[in-house]
Scaffold this motif. Structure first.
Motif, PDB file in Angstrom:
ATOM      1  N   ILE A 149       0.886  -1.165   0.000  1.00  0.00           N
ATOM      2  CA  ILE A 149       0.000   0.000   0.000  1.00  0.00           C
ATOM      3  C   ILE A 149       0.919   1.208   0.000  1.00  0.00           C
ATOM      4  O   ILE A 149       1.755   1.371   0.879  1.00  0.00           O
ATOM      5  N   TRP A 150       0.750   2.055  -0.960  1.00  0.00           N
ATOM      6  CA  TRP A 150       1.777   3.035  -1.296  1.00  0.00           C
ATOM      7  C   TRP A 150       1.163   4.402  -1.517  1.00  0.00           C
ATOM      8  O   TRP A 150       0.132   4.523  -2.171  1.00  0.00           O
ATOM      9  N   ASP A 151       1.787   5.420  -1.000  1.00  0.00           N
ATOM     10  CA  ASP A 151       1.405   6.803  -1.296  1.00  0.00           C
ATOM     11  C   ASP A 151       2.485   7.363  -2.212  1.00  0.00           C
ATOM     12  O   ASP A 151       3.587   7.671  -1.766  1.00  0.00           O
ATOM     13  N   PRO A 152       2.199   7.471  -3.511  1.00  0.00           N
ATOM     14  CA  PRO A 152       3.250   7.879  -4.451  1.00  0.00           C
ATOM     15  C   PRO A 152       3.798   9.292  -4.210  1.00  0.00           C
ATOM     16  O   PRO A 152       4.871   9.628  -4.681  1.00  0.00           O
ATOM     17  N   ALA A 153       3.090  10.102  -3.449  1.00  0.00           N
ATOM     18  CA  ALA A 153       3.580  11.452  -3.176  1.00  0.00           C
ATOM     19  C   ALA A 153       4.756  11.447  -2.200  1.00  0.00           C
ATOM     20  O   ALA A 153       5.651  12.292  -2.309  1.00  0.00           O
ATOM     21  N   TYR A 154       4.767  10.506  -1.249  1.00  0.00           N
ATOM     22  CA  TYR A 154       5.792  10.539  -0.208  1.00  0.00           C
ATOM     23  C   TYR A 154       6.607   9.256  -0.080  1.00  0.00           C
ATOM     24  O   TYR A 154       7.727   9.285   0.411  1.00  0.00           O
ATOM     25  N   ASP A 155       6.060   8.120  -0.472  1.00  0.00           N
ATOM     26  CA  ASP A 155       6.779   6.856  -0.376  1.00  0.00           C
ATOM     27  C   ASP A 155       7.636   6.660  -1.620  1.00  0.00           C
ATOM     28  O   ASP A 155       7.249   7.063  -2.718  1.00  0.00           O
ATOM     29  N   THR A 156       8.791   6.032  -1.436  1.00  0.00           N
ATOM     30  CA  THR A 156       9.699   5.863  -2.570  1.00  0.00           C
ATOM     31  C   THR A 156      10.579   4.633  -2.349  1.00  0.00           C
ATOM     32  O   THR A 156      10.482   3.971  -1.326  1.00  0.00           O
ATOM     33  N   PHE A 157      11.429   4.355  -3.324  1.00  0.00           N
ATOM     34  CA  PHE A 157      12.352   3.227  -3.210  1.00  0.00           C
ATOM     35  C   PHE A 157      13.641   3.579  -3.922  1.00  0.00           C
ATOM     36  O   PHE A 157      13.727   4.514  -4.707  1.00  0.00           O
ATOM     37  N   VAL A 173      15.765  -0.781  -1.411  1.00  0.00           N
ATOM     38  CA  VAL A 173      15.446  -0.093  -0.163  1.00  0.00           C
ATOM     39  C   VAL A 173      14.121   0.618  -0.377  1.00  0.00           C
ATOM     40  O   VAL A 173      13.996   1.428  -1.294  1.00  0.00           O
ATOM     41  N   TYR A 174      13.148   0.285   0.445  1.00  0.00           N
ATOM     42  CA  TYR A 174      11.835   0.932   0.376  1.00  0.00           C
ATOM     43  C   TYR A 174      11.721   1.881   1.561  1.00  0.00           C
ATOM     44  O   TYR A 174      12.031   1.525   2.687  1.00  0.00           O
ATOM     45  N   ALA A 175      11.261   3.090   1.283  1.00  0.00           N
ATOM     46  CA  ALA A 175      11.054   4.090   2.320  1.00  0.00           C
ATOM     47  C   ALA A 175       9.576   4.447   2.321  1.00  0.00           C
ATOM     48  O   ALA A 175       9.058   5.010   1.358  1.00  0.00           O
ATOM     49  N   VAL A 176       8.895   4.095   3.408  1.00  0.00           N
ATOM     50  CA  VAL A 176       7.465   4.323   3.519  1.00  0.00           C
ATOM     51  C   VAL A 176       7.242   5.359   4.616  1.00  0.00           C
ATOM     52  O   VAL A 176       7.662   5.162   5.756  1.00  0.00           O
ATOM     53  N   TYR A 177       6.588   6.455   4.244  1.00  0.00           N
ATOM     54  CA  TYR A 177       6.349   7.534   5.212  1.00  0.00           C
ATOM     55  C   TYR A 177       5.321   7.095   6.231  1.00  0.00           C
ATOM     56  O   TYR A 177       4.266   6.571   5.906  1.00  0.00           O
ATOM     57  N   TYR A 178       5.651   7.294   7.497  1.00  0.00           N
ATOM     58  CA  TYR A 178       4.801   6.877   8.604  1.00  0.00           C
ATOM     59  C   TYR A 178       4.210   8.106   9.265  1.00  0.00           C
ATOM     60  O   TYR A 178       4.918   8.897   9.868  1.00  0.00           O
ATOM     61  N   GLU A 179       2.910   8.286   9.121  1.00  0.00           N
ATOM     62  CA  GLU A 179       2.250   9.490   9.672  1.00  0.00           C
ATOM     63  C   GLU A 179       2.116   9.420  11.155  1.00  0.00           C
ATOM     64  O   GLU A 179       1.895   8.429  11.747  1.00  0.00           O
TER      65      GLU A 179
END
Length: 179
Positions: A149-157, A173-179
């Motif tokens: 589940i990905w938010d393309p505005a803030y999550d990246t790899f 490396v996956y970086a998932v923004y955690y609110e």
């Protein structure tokens, strides 16, 4: 449930240190039937709560307040992470030959090193996931797919592929923004 089965369950629960599945009426009734000198006490403390398990790690309670920060203060530096991946994979695998057991250990080591170096960048509120694949180089193809589940505005790899004469490696490396 028969009395023999209840007695067996009570003995097992008594050994484990919990009486949660027996009612207090059943416990009192069973205790009243025993002679005075053979009554045993039942403990309701689980083994995990015994002293000594958590004594060496005492941390003060920290009260965190909601920040309601829905947007990262700083974007995840993909180019910097690409350089980290290139540096780590090259330094660890440049002269290595493919051996299955060695490569199994190398994937764990490399993933821990990459994760530590990315965390050293101190990018707040991003969860970091590191995946490393190492395989033998023998005229074969490999496709790797990932779903999240990905938010393309803030999550990246970030991704880097390494090859030498006997092996290939893929690092993600996956970086998932955690609110």
């Amino acid at each position: 449930m028969s009395d023999a089965a209840k007695d067996k369950a009570a003995r097992l629960l008594k050994k484990r240190g919990s009486i949660s599945s027996l009612s207090s009426y059943e416990i009192r009734r069973r205790e009243s039937l025993k002679p005075r000198e053979s009554r045993d006490s039942l403990s309701t403390v689980s083994y995990i709560d015994e002293p000594g398990h958590h004594d060496d790690i005492s941390r003060p309670a920290v009260q965190m307040e909601n920040t309601y920060q829905l947007v990262p203060a700083r974007r995840f530096p993909v180019a910097t992470v690409n350089n980290i991946l290139k540096d780590v994979l090259t330094s660890y695998l440049q002269e290595e030959k493919y051996e299955a057991e060695l490569c199994r250990q190398m994937t764990k080591t490399i993933s821990e090193v990459v994760k530590a170096r990315v965390k050293d960048l101190m990018i707040p509120r991003y969860k970091i996931i590191v995946l490393i694949y190492i395989g033998q180089l023998n005229d074969q193809n490999m496709r790797v797919g990932s779903r999240c589940i990905w938010d393309p505005a803030y999550d990246t790899f970030s991704s880097y592929t390494f090859k030498n004469s006997s092996l290939f490696a893929l690092a993600n490396v996956y970086a998932v923004y955690y609110e």
